[in-house]
Scaffold this motif. Structure first.
Motif, PDB file in Angstrom:
ATOM      1  N   UNK A 104      57.066  53.417 109.655  1.00 35.88           N
ATOM      2  CA  UNK A 104      56.877  53.803 108.385  1.00 35.88           C
ATOM      3  C   UNK A 104      56.354  52.180 107.355  1.00 35.88           C
ATOM      4  N   UNK A 105      56.593  51.320 108.002  1.00 33.51           N
ATOM      5  CA  UNK A 105      56.021  49.679 107.419  1.00 33.51           C
ATOM      6  C   UNK A 105      54.808  49.685 107.653  1.00 33.51           C
ATOM      7  N   UNK A 106      54.114  50.682 108.432  1.00 36.88           N
ATOM      8  CA  UNK A 106      52.781  50.364 109.332  1.00 36.88           C
ATOM      9  C   UNK A 106      52.240  51.394 108.775  1.00 36.88           C
ATOM     10  N   UNK A 107      52.294  52.239 108.452  1.00 36.23           N
ATOM     11  CA  UNK A 107      52.009  53.113 107.386  1.00 36.23           C
ATOM     12  C   UNK A 107      51.750  53.179 106.388  1.00 36.23           C
ATOM     13  N   UNK A 108      53.264  52.350 105.790  1.00 34.61           N
ATOM     14  CA  UNK A 108      52.188  52.192 103.886  1.00 34.61           C
ATOM     15  C   UNK A 108      52.453  50.868 103.530  1.00 34.61           C
ATOM     16  N   UNK A 109      52.130  50.006 104.092  1.00 36.68           N
ATOM     17  CA  UNK A 109      51.742  48.512 104.356  1.00 36.68           C
ATOM     18  C   UNK A 109      49.617  48.962 104.519  1.00 36.68           C
ATOM     19  N   UNK A 110      48.913  50.392 105.234  1.00 35.52           N
ATOM     20  CA  UNK A 110      47.660  50.585 105.222  1.00 35.52           C
ATOM     21  C   UNK A 110      47.612  51.769 103.688  1.00 35.52           C
ATOM     22  N   UNK A 111      48.036  52.813 103.375  1.00 27.89           N
ATOM     23  CA  UNK A 111      48.698  53.140 102.403  1.00 27.89           C
ATOM     24  C   UNK A 111      48.527  52.567 101.041  1.00 27.89           C
ATOM     25  N   UNK A 112      48.944  51.488 100.890  1.00 30.62           N
ATOM     26  CA  UNK A 112      49.680  50.969  99.326  1.00 30.62           C
ATOM     27  C   UNK A 112      47.686  50.227  99.287  1.00 30.62           C
ATOM     28  N   UNK A 113      47.608  49.383 100.241  1.00 34.26           N
ATOM     29  CA  UNK A 113      46.490  48.652 100.315  1.00 34.26           C
ATOM     30  C   UNK A 113      44.735  49.600 100.259  1.00 34.26           C
ATOM     31  N   UNK A 114      45.069  50.269 101.141  1.00 30.51           N
ATOM     32  CA  UNK A 114      43.906  51.591 100.832  1.00 30.51           C
ATOM     33  C   UNK A 114      42.962  51.554  99.905  1.00 30.51           C
ATOM     34  N   UNK A 115      43.423  51.721  99.016  1.00 37.07           N
ATOM     35  CA  UNK A 115      43.023  52.267  97.069  1.00 37.07           C
ATOM     36  C   UNK A 115      42.126  50.522  97.064  1.00 37.07           C
ATOM     37  N   UNK A 116      43.087  49.533  97.206  1.00 40.17           N
ATOM     38  CA  UNK A 116      41.984  48.716  96.836  1.00 40.17           C
ATOM     39  C   UNK A 116      41.189  47.895  98.125  1.00 40.17           C
ATOM     40  N   UNK A 117      41.320  48.597  99.235  1.00 38.83           N
ATOM     41  CA  UNK A 117      40.165  47.806 100.086  1.00 38.83           C
ATOM     42  C   UNK A 117      38.927  48.867  99.988  1.00 38.83           C
ATOM     43  N   UNK A 118      39.344  49.759  99.506  1.00 34.29           N
ATOM     44  CA  UNK A 118      38.323  51.573  99.482  1.00 34.29           C
ATOM     45  C   UNK A 118      37.498  50.520  97.557  1.00 34.29           C
ATOM     46  N   UNK A 119      38.622  50.180  96.777  1.00 33.59           N
ATOM     47  CA  UNK A 119      37.333  49.455  95.522  1.00 33.59           C
ATOM     48  C   UNK A 119      37.089  47.776  95.948  1.00 33.59           C
ATOM     49  N   UNK A 120      37.229  47.351  96.409  1.00 35.24           N
ATOM     50  CA  UNK A 120      37.264  46.115  97.033  1.00 35.24           C
ATOM     51  C   UNK A 120      35.413  46.221  97.796  1.00 35.24           C
ATOM     52  N   UNK A 121      35.168  47.361  99.160  1.00 30.34           N
ATOM     53  CA  UNK A 121      34.727  47.164  99.628  1.00 30.34           C
ATOM     54  C   UNK A 121      33.363  47.935  99.590  1.00 30.34           C
ATOM     55  N   UNK A 122      33.519  49.426  98.707  1.00 31.10           N
ATOM     56  CA  UNK A 122      32.694  50.560  98.673  1.00 31.10           C
ATOM     57  C   UNK A 122      32.155  50.839  96.711  1.00 31.10           C
ATOM     58  N   UNK A 123      33.230  49.999  96.165  1.00 29.25           N
ATOM     59  CA  UNK A 123      33.563  50.360  94.493  1.00 29.25           C
ATOM     60  C   UNK A 123      33.541  51.409  93.803  1.00 29.25           C
ATOM     61  N   UNK A 157      49.229  47.661 111.507  1.00 28.30           N
ATOM     62  CA  UNK A 157      49.971  48.762 111.028  1.00 28.30           C
ATOM     63  C   UNK A 157      50.283  48.958 112.941  1.00 28.30           C
ATOM     64  N   UNK A 158      48.687  48.887 113.733  1.00 28.32           N
ATOM     65  CA  UNK A 158      48.752  49.731 115.190  1.00 28.32           C
ATOM     66  C   UNK A 158      49.871  48.734 115.812  1.00 28.32           C
ATOM     67  N   UNK A 159      49.816  47.513 115.606  1.00 28.31           N
ATOM     68  CA  UNK A 159      51.293  47.160 116.632  1.00 28.31           C
ATOM     69  C   UNK A 159      52.199  47.655 116.145  1.00 28.31           C
ATOM     70  N   UNK A 160      52.828  48.103 115.217  1.00 27.52           N
ATOM     71  CA  UNK A 160      53.941  48.913 114.786  1.00 27.52           C
ATOM     72  C   UNK A 160      54.383  50.061 115.359  1.00 27.52           C
ATOM     73  N   UNK A 161      53.160  50.793 115.605  1.00 31.90           N
ATOM     74  CA  UNK A 161      53.288  51.895 116.279  1.00 31.90           C
ATOM     75  C   UNK A 161      53.277  51.811 117.997  1.00 31.90           C
ATOM     76  N   UNK A 162      53.177  50.732 118.707  1.00 32.69           N
ATOM     77  CA  UNK A 162      53.347  50.314 119.526  1.00 32.69           C
ATOM     78  C   UNK A 162      54.951  50.354 119.520  1.00 32.69           C
ATOM     79  N   UNK A 163      54.800  49.207 118.578  1.00 31.59           N
ATOM     80  CA  UNK A 163      56.669  48.985 118.668  1.00 31.59           C
ATOM     81  C   UNK A 163      57.392  50.331 118.807  1.00 31.59           C
TER      82      UNK A 163
END
Length: 387
Positions: free
Chosen positions: A215-234, A363-369
């Protein structure tokens, strides 16, 4: 039974919508409250902190009280506190109201997971868990995008509507859900002693640690996906909502197909393969050159997540038959503790690595763990059975 499961679906839908709504609104709230990227992530953490702390109390209490009354108390408080979010005029007011919403949600959703094994036959528990978790999935497919579209007019509107819908659920719970007799008869026993008893089992400790890593990896990605989409793709708020449709759609389909995947692969293989697919795709989406490929990537990630989530929840509920509220509460505490830490670390990684790559590799490392811990758990369980 169908009425109750439909109601449980709706409860998880409303709570899920409220839980995930803040993430796509972060760019807007960041501007409205004049706060930094790192600080904006705390609005996600506020809900998670409130939930995580009070779920520890709500779980054991629900084992000695009538679960229906606990659920009614929780959904009413959730309705009021979510409605109040629309009246926040600064960061700290929003932080407080989000925390209160999390506190009252902690008295509500664990009762859903805890009562399913009581209401349905053992062979249908995983499927019933899938229906409840599909409520969360649909909240991403429809609830969050609809919320973001409404927020294009005013960020306050989604909170008005969610609060009103939660009030309607209060009425339906009162009318439809039966009373549940307490499963713990010794009301004088230590509240937190029940957690000690549960976690004395090695398989329980490993199970929760693996769940936390996932979950920690999943929520890390989900939380800042919106910020990334806004910053990179406007992307605008509504554009981010379009991407979230694919997130929720994958989760929704996975929740309903999970039982079929289990039959074909088995629980262990389905869980490990699904986690591995998530880990690989986390990293790959960072390098996607177009929104189309990002949509496909998020769809596949949450297709895998939706498929394995009911397996995890059914497994955790199988750890005990007498303290299901405690198990459900600890499961949800793990969930929101991962949300809190994931959102915090994601903010740091996003800034330090100047983009999304640090978040997705983490997040990928969290999945391996998680995979390593699930494998170790299976070995511990096999050893226990052989003794």
């Amino acid at each position: 039974m169908k009425k109750i499961m439909s109601l449980y679906f709706a409860i998880m839908f409303i709570i899920g919508t409220d839980t995930f709504l803040i993430s796509p609104l972060l760019p807007t709230l960041r501007t409205s409250f004049n706060i930094s990227v790192e600080t904006s992530g705390l609005l996600v953490s506020a809900y998670a902190i409130g939930y995580a702390v009070f779920a520890l109390i709500a779980g054991p209490l629900s084992d000695i009280w009538n679960r229906k009354k606990v659920m009614l108390f929780g959904i009413l408080g959730f309705s009021v506190s979510t409605f109040l979010c629309a009246f926040a005029v600064n960061f700290w007011m929003m932080f407080l109201f989000r925390m209160l919403a999390g506190i009252f949600a902690a008295f509500t959703s664990p009762q859903v997971w805890a009562t399913i094994p009581i209401l349905v036959p053992s062979e249908k528990i995983t499927k019933a868990m899938g229906i409840a978790s599909a409520g969360f999935a649909v909240s991403q497919t429809l609830g969050v995008p609809i919320g973001t579209y409404l927020a294009a007019h005013s960020w306050k509107t989604p909170f008005y509507i969610i609060g009103g819908c939660a009030l309607l659920l209060f009425i339906l719970i009162f009318l439809v859900v039966p009373d549940f007799k307490p499963t713990v008869t010794d009301k004088q026993s230590s509240m937190f002693g029940r957690y000690v008893t549960l976690l004395q089992k090695k398989t329980a400790r490993i199970s929760y640690l693996s769940y936390f890593a996932l979950l920690i990896g999943a929520f890390a990605v989900f939380t800042f996906a919106s910020t990334w989409l806004s910053d990179k793709f406007s992307l605008s708020v509504s554009g981010i909502g379009n991407v979230m449709v694919f997130v929720g759609l994958g989760n929704f389909i996975g929740s309903f197909l999970g039982s079929n995947i289990i039959i074909k692969l088995g629980r262990r293989n389905a869980l490990i393969s699904g986690t591995a697919i998530m880990g690989v795709l986390y990293v790959l989406i960072t390098f996607s050159p177009s929104i189309l490929l990002i949509n496909v990537g998020f769809f596949l990630i949450y297709l895998a997540f939706g498929s394995i989530f009911p397996i995890v929840m059914a497994h955790l509920q199988s750890l005990t038959t007498t303290s299901r509220g405690t198990v459900a509460a600890l499961s949800n505490v793990t969930n929101y503790a991962a949300t809190t830490l994931g959102a915090y670390l994601a903010g740091i990684l996003y800034v330090q690595f100047r983009g999304f790559i640090g978040v997705t590799v983490f997040a990928g490392i969290c999945c391996l763990i998680s995979i390593e811990l699930w494998t170790r758990n299976q070995m511990a369980e096999n050893q226990r059975l052989s003794n």
